[in-house]
Design an enzyme around this catalytic site. Structure first.
Site, PDB file in Angstrom:
ATOM      1  N   GLU A  88       0.842  -1.211   0.000  1.00 19.64           N
ATOM      2  CA  GLU A  88       0.000   0.000   0.000  1.00 19.64           C
ATOM      3  C   GLU A  88       0.871   1.254   0.000  1.00 19.64           C
ATOM      4  O   GLU A  88       0.602   2.218  -0.704  1.00 19.64           O
ATOM      5  CB  GLU A  88      -0.938   0.008   1.208  1.00 19.64           C
ATOM      6  CG  GLU A  88      -2.175  -0.857   1.033  1.00 19.64           C
ATOM      7  CD  GLU A  88      -1.878  -2.331   1.105  1.00 19.64           C
ATOM      8  OE1 GLU A  88      -0.801  -2.712   1.600  1.00 19.64           O
ATOM      9  OE2 GLU A  88      -2.720  -3.127   0.655  1.00 19.64           O
ATOM     10  N   HIS A 157     -10.343  -5.469  10.266  1.00 18.74           N
ATOM     11  CA  HIS A 157     -10.887  -5.211   8.936  1.00 18.74           C
ATOM     12  C   HIS A 157     -12.265  -4.584   8.998  1.00 18.74           C
ATOM     13  O   HIS A 157     -13.025  -4.688   8.050  1.00 18.74           O
ATOM     14  CB  HIS A 157     -10.986  -6.514   8.140  1.00 18.74           C
ATOM     15  CG  HIS A 157      -9.669  -7.085   7.759  1.00 18.74           C
ATOM     16  ND1 HIS A 157      -8.852  -7.690   8.661  1.00 18.74           N
ATOM     17  CD2 HIS A 157      -9.028  -7.141   6.571  1.00 18.74           C
ATOM     18  CE1 HIS A 157      -7.752  -8.106   8.050  1.00 18.74           C
ATOM     19  NE2 HIS A 157      -7.824  -7.779   6.787  1.00 18.74           N
TER      20      HIS A 157
END
Lengths: 366, 432
Positions: A88, A157
């Protein structure tokens, strides 16, 4: 684009009553899922401007982890739909650099939880470079992906980043609820010269919404920083964004049965925040409840409360403002607890009932 | 042993091939381990039967390319770069100018005139060697210790000092700490404080260049040996290679990351060793030799422009403290520094080289050094007197178009200042 067959109409009406949509013009419209609306937005903007490109993990050949970019790689090829290595920090950095270099990247995070790996690029580079370069380097970029609670994916998450990114000047933060929001806001985000964080909901991707002919057109763009009144009402204002709008609308529907009319404001944009719409509504209803999926402390609701306190809207209130938020714990993995850790319609109904009853008691600990 | 089994393996294959020709059955051909290349998706490599673990001593260290020796003499004639005299002089003068700026601006921080400064001593060869080999259209992503590159690309002493003083003529509108320069027209991305973030961003900018038709631009990204430990560095290497970008990743290995010596920063053969491992063209060069740096960057540019990324590791020594917030005597002996200020001094080496060519002598040196010093002192005095940027700049450029809430604050501030002007040092700020 009017509906042709009665079965479709019936199906749509059924869905409308189930989901309690308020707009009547929706009847003359096409059902589109949020996922397809997002894809439409990206596709139309890529068609319109060849500087626009998509990058992220699995966005090309695999069509995106949640299929938002379905078919785009086939249509636009390797140069404009790029599968990246799993870093990322890398592809967010690449996207920022590409924006410095004059392109308009759409940077997909498989989920916004992973954006924390890259948060330095978002906050310190994307949000601040226009300022730090004294206006020489604009950063037209969209960071998008699913945000907040999904289903059964545990504490790491399932968090909402609305308040996190909403905290930072230089960023614009959008949270679509419906397909129309998704399309109109994403197109606006792509065209915007500033960096935009675009927070989607995984659980909303597959939900179809009626879309008007106007919204289906390639010229359809929604203004950034303007909230939408999803349902007018006179007794209490519910302010929400993203999937929380769904919860608020369900609650409003239920409360309507008891003669309580809620005005439901879908914020659409967390930053800039359309406080005028909230204040006008509070001036009418004199009661306010905020609904969000994120944690309570320093959250979106907290910000709205603070703005009410700091403005003349405070004098319009007949009762304290309540926040309905996610529970202040890491998301439980257990399904039964997970369901209880985010606001449900009954939580909103309870909050509304309490606020309207002017019960100044210790609020339910969220 | 290996050879023998290999031969029998070939025989066996021939035999089985013969049998297969005769047979009506088809049986999938199974390749045997040993002596053949593997075909895994992740790697194509030969199989071996001898177990061997590799370590940092399995390979020779990557050698360090140099062109001139300590006396400024070219070691191998064929390696001497073809640089015209004017460029050579420009390179050398930039070094002298850089030294003078460092000296005076460092002192001005010590005197409390500016808040922060970082010197460039020991890395002058890297700066002018690399900058001279690039073209003006190439884009520079610097870390923070590359002032010589900026000077060589045409940033003026005035612009630089105005930035350090944050006055109203600072191209950065007084918004950043000193040394965070940037210049759009000279293709220098504004410096960013967080370490190594410029690395993936530089690759992204290179990707944007690659997409332009008939691209003739590349990106150079400078970073230090310490920055190379950041996750961003690995991401940049990997993305440059996988996206095939026109970029030169230029490591200034000066031996120290603030106080951390390279021996604590990494193991193995420095930063260059990571290049081939990640699919980058790679060279290690003597950073105290401006001509070697020039040659390396010149070649790297030719390769990079074909969308083949290059990693350069230039070896040098950070002669000065890390910044004005650092005192390096706490972690390194003074004697260690001497070697690099004397026999391995990059400025000295290039001076001897141009003197050998008859382009420079002690008179020109004396005269130019004085000029370089005077312009810095003069500019500094002027910069100090200049007003601060307009207070409104504080609210500009947060967004492309000023949002209403900032507009509102600005209007309130304006009214407030009108009413209470005697309480504010408005004369120190630029007015409309």
């Amino acid at each position: 684009m009017a509906l042709k067959s009665p079965p479709v109409l019936l199906g749509l009406l059924g869905r409308l009553s189930r989901r309690s949509f308020s707009t009547s013009k929706a009847l003359a419209s096409t059902p589109v899922t949020v996922r397809d609306a997002l894809k439409q937005a990206i596709d139309e903007e890529m068609e319109r401007d060849d500087k626009v490109f998509v990058l992220g993990e699995e966005v090309a050949q695999y069509d995106g982890a949640y299929k938002v970019t379905r078919g785009l790689w086939k249509k636009y090829g390797d140069k404009r739909v790029i599968d990246t290595p799993i870093t990322e920090i890398g592809f967010a950095g690449i996207a920022v650099g590409a924006a410095f270099g004059g392109l308009k990247p759409i940077c997909e995070f498989m989920t916004f939880n992973f954006s924390m790996q890259a948060i330095d690029h978002i906050i310190n580079s994307a949000a601040k470079t226009f300022y730090m370069s004294a206006g020489a380097i604009p950063v037209p970029i969209v960071f998008r992906g699913p945000n907040g609670v999904a289903a059964g994916v545990g504490a790491q998450h399932s968090q909402c980043f609305g308040a996190w990114y909403g905290n930072c000047p230089g960023l614009k933060v959008l949270m679509p609820y419906s397909a129309e929001d998704a399309k109109g806001l994403l197109k606006a985000a792509i065209r915007d010269p500033d960096p935009v964080v675009f927070l989607e909901d995984e659980l909303m991707y597959g939900v179809p919404f009626p879309m008007s002919d106007e919204a289906m057109s390639a010229d359809f763009v929604l203004p950034i920083g303007k909230a939408k009144i999803e349902r007018p009402g006179s007794h209490i204002t519910l302010v929400c964004a993203g999937k929380a709008t769904d919860t608020a609308l369900q609650a409003a529907n239920e409360l309507a049965g008891n003669g309580i009319e809620c005005e439901v404001i879908n914020l659409r944009s967390i930053r800039p925040l359309d406080f005028d719409t909230i204040a006008q509504s509070v001036a009418k209803t004199h009661h306010l409840v905020t609904v969000e999926q994120g944690w309570p402390q320093s959250g979106i609701g907290a910000e709205i409360c603070a703005r009410v306190m700091e403005s003349s809207a405070f004098f319009e209130l007949d009762a304290p403002v309540w926040r309905v938020t996610g529970v202040d714990v890491p998301m439980p993995y257990t399904r039964s607890l997970e369901g209880l850790a985010v606001p449900r319609a009954p939580d909103v109904v309870a909050a509304v009932t309490a606020v309207l009853g002017n019960k100044i008691v210790e609020p339910i600990r969220q | 042993m290996a050879l023998k089994s290999g031969v029998s393996f070939i025989r066996f294959k021939r035999l089985s091939h013969g049998i297969r020709l005769l047979s009506t059955h088809t049986r999938p051909e199974i390749s045997q381990n040993g002596g053949k290349n593997a075909d895994f998706p992740g790697v194509k490599a030969p199989y071996v039967t001898e177990m061997k673990l590799l370590n940092e001593h399995s390979y020779d260290p990557i050698p360090i390319y140099r062109v001139i020796d300590n006396n400024g003499e070219v070691i191998e004639r064929t390696e001497e770069p073809r640089i015209d005299n004017e460029t050579l002089l420009n390179m050398y003068k930039t070094m002298v100018q850089l030294n003078q700026m460092d000296k005076i601006l460092y002192e001005s921080q010590r005197q409390g005139r500016i808040s922060f400064y970082m010197t460039n001593y020991g890395e002058e060869g890297i700066h002018v060697g690399s900058a001279a080999a690039l073209l003006p259209q190439d884009m520079v992503f610097a870390q923070y210790r590359e002032l010589g590159v900026l000077l060589y690309r045409g940033m003026t002493v005035t612009e630089i000092i105005n930035q350090c003083y944050g006055n109203h003529e600072d191209p950065g509108k007084g918004r950043q700490m000193p040394v965070h320069y940037g210049s759009k027209q000279r293709n220098i991305a504004t410096l960013s404080s967080p370490l190594a973030t410029q690395m993936p961003q530089a690759v992204g900018a290179a990707y944007a260049f690659k997409r332009a038709p008939n691209n003739e631009r590349c990106v150079i990204c400078y970073f230090g040996d310490g920055a190379a430990s950041e996750g961003d560095a690995h991401a940049a290497f990997n993305f440059a290679a996988t996206l095939q970008c026109p970029i030169i990743l230029f490591c200034r290995n000066n031996g120290y990351a603030i106080s951390t010596p390279t021996s604590e920063q990494y193991r193995g053969d420095g930063i260059a060793a990571r290049g081939p491992a990640l699919g980058l063209h790679t060279i290690r060069v003597d950073g105290t030799d401006a001509l070697a740096v020039y040659r390396a960057v010149e070649r790297a540019r030719e390769i990079a422009i074909q969308n083949k990324p290059v990693l350069i590791e230039a070896m040098s020594y950070r002669v000065g403290h890390h910044s004005t917030s650092d005192d390096s005597s706490a972690y390194r002996p003074v004697e260690e520094i001497q070697k690099w200020t004397q026999e391995e001094n990059p400025v000295q080496k290039l001076k001897l080289y141009i003197e050998g060519k008859g382009l420079w002598n002690s008179d020109t040196e004396k005269q130019f050094a004085k000029e370089a010093r005077d312009i810095v002192l003069r500019t500094m005095q002027q910069a100090e007197k200049k007003k601060k940027p307009h207070w409104k700049e504080m609210l500009e450029d947060v967004y492309y178009d000023m949002p209403p809430h900032l507009q509102k604050q600005m209007n309130q501030m304006e009214k407030h200042l009108k009413k209470y002007k005697e309480h504010y040092p408005l004369d120190q700020f630029q007015s409309e």
